[in-house]
Scaffold this motif. Structure first.
Motif, PDB file in Angstrom:
ATOM      1  N   GLY A   1      79.136  72.618  92.610  1.00  0.00           N
ATOM      2  CA  GLY A   1      80.256  71.783  92.259  1.00  0.00           C
ATOM      3  C   GLY A   1      81.604  72.445  92.459  1.00  0.00           C
ATOM      4  N   LYS A   2      81.697  73.743  92.201  1.00  0.00           N
ATOM      5  CA  LYS A   2      82.994  74.418  92.302  1.00  0.00           C
ATOM      6  C   LYS A   2      83.532  74.359  93.733  1.00  0.00           C
TER       7      LYS A   2
ATOM      8  N   PRO B   1      71.844  77.904  75.791  1.00  0.00           N
ATOM      9  CA  PRO B   1      72.323  77.000  76.851  1.00  0.00           C
ATOM     10  C   PRO B   1      73.727  76.468  76.589  1.00  0.00           C
ATOM     11  N   GLU B   2      74.251  76.668  75.368  1.00  0.00           N
ATOM     12  CA  GLU B   2      75.604  76.221  75.040  1.00  0.00           C
ATOM     13  C   GLU B   2      76.502  77.399  74.661  1.00  0.00           C
ATOM     14  N   ARG B   3      76.194  78.563  75.231  1.00  0.00           N
ATOM     15  CA  ARG B   3      76.944  79.767  74.864  1.00  0.00           C
ATOM     16  C   ARG B   3      78.410  79.688  75.302  1.00  0.00           C
ATOM     17  N   PHE B   4      78.666  79.127  76.486  1.00  0.00           N
ATOM     18  CA  PHE B   4      80.032  79.046  77.020  1.00  0.00           C
ATOM     19  C   PHE B   4      80.447  77.588  77.192  1.00  0.00           C
ATOM     20  N   LEU B   5      81.708  77.324  76.888  1.00  0.00           N
ATOM     21  CA  LEU B   5      82.295  76.001  77.080  1.00  0.00           C
ATOM     22  C   LEU B   5      83.418  76.116  78.100  1.00  0.00           C
ATOM     23  N   CYS B   6      83.366  75.283  79.126  1.00  0.00           N
ATOM     24  CA  CYS B   6      84.381  75.306  80.178  1.00  0.00           C
ATOM     25  C   CYS B   6      85.056  73.944  80.297  1.00  0.00           C
ATOM     26  N   ARG B   7      86.382  73.967  80.429  1.00  0.00           N
ATOM     27  CA  ARG B   7      87.162  72.768  80.722  1.00  0.00           C
ATOM     28  C   ARG B   7      87.825  72.960  82.080  1.00  0.00           C
ATOM     29  N   VAL B   8      87.754  71.933  82.915  1.00  0.00           N
ATOM     30  CA  VAL B   8      88.344  72.028  84.250  1.00  0.00           C
ATOM     31  C   VAL B   8      89.420  70.963  84.395  1.00  0.00           C
ATOM     32  N   SER B   9      90.529  71.363  84.973  1.00  0.00           N
ATOM     33  CA  SER B   9      91.632  70.434  85.199  1.00  0.00           C
ATOM     34  C   SER B   9      92.189  70.619  86.597  1.00  0.00           C
TER      35      SER B   9
ATOM     36  N   ALA C   1      87.010  67.246  83.030  1.00  0.00           N
ATOM     37  CA  ALA C   1      85.672  67.336  82.436  1.00  0.00           C
ATOM     38  C   ALA C   1      85.538  68.623  81.647  1.00  0.00           C
ATOM     39  N   GLU C   2      84.539  68.651  80.789  1.00  0.00           N
ATOM     40  CA  GLU C   2      84.146  69.887  80.116  1.00  0.00           C
ATOM     41  C   GLU C   2      82.627  69.952  80.093  1.00  0.00           C
TER      42      GLU C   2
ATOM     43  N   ASN D   1      78.822  73.484  85.919  1.00  0.00           N
ATOM     44  CA  ASN D   1      78.520  72.225  85.251  1.00  0.00           C
ATOM     45  C   ASN D   1      79.788  71.392  85.051  1.00  0.00           C
ATOM     46  N   ALA D   2      80.886  72.069  84.701  1.00  0.00           N
ATOM     47  CA  ALA D   2      82.149  71.358  84.517  1.00  0.00           C
ATOM     48  C   ALA D   2      82.643  70.781  85.838  1.00  0.00           C
ATOM     49  N   ALA D   3      82.497  71.552  86.917  1.00  0.00           N
ATOM     50  CA  ALA D   3      82.923  71.069  88.238  1.00  0.00           C
ATOM     51  C   ALA D   3      82.110  69.846  88.652  1.00  0.00           C
TER      52      ALA D   3
END
Length: 241
Positions: free
Chosen positions: A164-165, A194-202, A209-210, A222-224
């Motif tokens: 996705g990136k 599986p939820e260790r990191f949270l990413c938001r993309v703008s 998305a996050e 996943n965010a991408a």
């Protein structure tokens, strides 16, 4: 080795490939590959996992070279990244029920969030054990090619879901919006969560998305992928005039 353990491992090997000759050396190496560090045993999977990593990358490269001769080098690299990923290894391990054969310490037994990581490590070590015992890649190919075919088909059919990136970057630059911005935070310190990191993309100061993931890289991918899905169904950000 305990006779019950030997019979259990022999059955596992035969399920990988019925042509593999079972001998004490192979059984011993497979037993080592399925002995986790947490067990406290000196002979554990660490070195076989290290070997298996190199063997897997070489075998996956050969698979792509044999079956996807039309792909450009960049596309080959992207495909290989999926064919050797921890997620892919964990899925292969799950098809084997590999966790049933793992010798674990008490702490690892109780850590359900790390099960995917444990399956991936053990599968990689099992690859190393087979190569060390048999000395060739053809057994690895017979075992893994059906799994690689399925994954390659999915990756090539829907590349944005797996890379996705790159797809998001190509889209945003093509629209004159510059590079996507990723903001990633660590939500827990639990290895394998599986939820260790949270990413938001703008893009262009608009959050799209996050998503969460086991690693920063997975969360960003996943965010991408989520951003690409959002762009397909809504008004995309536009470059300022």
């Amino acid at each position: 080795m305990d006779p019950f353990r030997a019979a259990e491992l022999s059955d596992l090997i035969q399920r990988l490939d019925a042509e593999i000759p079972i001998d004490p050396k192979l059984l011993d190496l497979v037993d080592q590959a399925l002995t986790h560090v947490s067990s406290g045993r000196t002979r554990n999977l660490e070195r076989l996992e290290f070997l298996g990593d190199a063997v897997l990358r070489l075998a996956a490269t050969e698979f792509i070279d044999r079956h996807h001769t039309d792909l450009a080098v960049g596309a080959c690299s992207n495909l290989r990244a999926q064919l050797v990923s921890d997620r892919w290894l964990a899925e292969v391990g799950e098809t084997l029920g590999i966790e049933q054969h793992l010798l674990l310490g008490r702490h690892a037994q109780g850590d359900r969030s790390a099960q995917s990581r444990l399956r991936a490590d053990a599968t990689e070590a099992l690859i190393g054990a087979l190569y060390s015992a048999l000395g060739d890649l053809e057994t690895i190919h017979r075992w893994l090619t059906p799994h690689w075919r399925a994954t390659a088909q999915a990756v090539l059919a829907t590349p944005h879901q797996f890379n996705g990136k790159t797809s998001l970057q190509e889209w945003s630059q093509g629209q004159g919006l510059g590079l996507p911005d990723y903001s990633t935070e660590e939500c827990s310190h639990q290895h394998g969560d599986p939820e260790r990191f949270l990413c938001r993309v703008s893009i262009h100061n608009k959050e799209l998305a996050e998503a969460k993931g086991r690693s920063r890289k997975e969360a960003e991918q996943n965010a991408a992928a989520g951003a690409l899905q959002a762009l397909e169904g809504s008004d995309a950000p536009q470059a300022s005039q």
